[in-house]
Design an enzyme around this catalytic site. Structure first.
Site, PDB file in Angstrom:
ATOM      1  CE  LYS A 172       4.886  12.343  56.639  1.00 61.92           C
ATOM      2  NZ  LYS A 172       5.197  13.737  57.056  1.00 61.92           N
ATOM      3  CD  GLU A 227      -1.907  13.045  49.028  1.00 63.45           C
ATOM      4  OE1 GLU A 227      -1.311  14.116  49.236  1.00 63.45           O
ATOM      5  OE2 GLU A 227      -2.501  12.420  49.945  1.00 63.45           O
ATOM      6  CE1 TYR A 278       4.527  15.151  51.776  1.00 60.37           C
ATOM      7  CE2 TYR A 278       6.355  13.663  51.390  1.00 60.37           C
ATOM      8  CZ  TYR A 278       5.288  14.080  52.172  1.00 60.37           C
ATOM      9  OH  TYR A 278       5.001  13.424  53.353  1.00 60.37           O
ATOM     10  CG  HIS A 286       0.749  11.973  53.771  1.00 58.67           C
ATOM     11  ND1 HIS A 286       0.920  13.309  53.480  1.00 58.67           N
ATOM     12  CD2 HIS A 286      -0.201  11.510  52.904  1.00 58.67           C
ATOM     13  CE1 HIS A 286       0.122  13.637  52.457  1.00 58.67           C
ATOM     14  NE2 HIS A 286      -0.567  12.562  52.088  1.00 58.67           N
ATOM     15  NE  ARG A 304       1.751  14.654  61.512  1.00 53.07           N
ATOM     16  CZ  ARG A 304       1.323  15.291  60.428  1.00 53.07           C
ATOM     17  NH1 ARG A 304       0.474  16.306  60.548  1.00 53.07           N
ATOM     18  NH2 ARG A 304       1.727  14.920  59.231  1.00 53.07           N
ATOM     19  CG  ASN A 345       5.091  15.207  60.459  1.00 51.04           C
ATOM     20  OD1 ASN A 345       5.390  14.309  59.669  1.00 51.04           O
ATOM     21  ND2 ASN A 345       4.597  16.366  60.072  1.00 51.04           N
TER      22      ASN A 345
END
Ligand code: IDP
Ligand code: MG
Length: 152
Positions: A12, A129, A52, A118, A105, A115
């Protein structure tokens, strides 16, 4: 023997900005998972809303969409025995302060909105996805000499 699976991971924006991309990819690779696809990309609003979509309407949705579109990210497909659960375990719980201290994390993050990583949460989600981020020809099927040694 555990089922071979593919799962989608995203390094991320916070991890990209903090220089943790290599660290995160290394965790999955050292776990034994095989890289089947990998690229640097910038998620646009439309892709973020599809990825999302399950969280649409939740109070954090808008913030999540602006966060995930705020910097280039690395997206990848990792493959291996029980890859979906293995990635989720290696990532740790969604809220970093509740995550196993040995997880990504748990070691590197403090805030649920930052965090770092993904990972798909089920085989249905993984297929959906992976299809959002990769064309079939971008995903490579291959074997490594070490695969029998990790049960793959
Ligand atoms: P996951 O990433 O562990 O699968 P999800 O529940 O699917 O967690 O949520 C997607 C992402 O949305 C989380 O990784 C986190 O960054 C963000 N998020 C989830 N719940 C909250 C919240 O209560 N506040 C702020 N952000 C949240
Ligand atoms: Mg999720």
């Amino acid at each position: 023997m555990a089922e071979p699976e593919r799962t989608l991971i995203i390094v991320k924006p916070d991890a990209m900005q903090r220089g943790l991309a290599g660290e995160i990819l290394t965790e999955f690779e050292r776990r034994g998972l095989r890289i089947s696809a990998l690229k640097l990309t910038q998620v646009d609003r439309s892709l973020a809303e599809r990825h999302y979509g399950i969280h649409k309407g939740k109070p954090f949705f808008e913030g999540l969409v602006s966060f995930i579109t705020s910097s280039p990210v690395i997206v990848g497909v990792f493959e291996g025995p029980d890859a979906i659960a293995a990635v989720r375990q290696t990532m740790g719980a969604t809220n970093p302060t509740a995550a196993d201290p040995g997880s990504i994390r748990g070691r590197y993050a403090l805030d649920i909105g930052h965090n770092l990583v993904h990972g798909s949460d089920s085989s249905e989600t993984a297929a959906f996805e992976i299809g959002l981020f990769f064309q079939p020809e971008e995903i490579r099927s291959y074997r490594r000499d070490i695969d029998p040694w990790i049960g793959a």
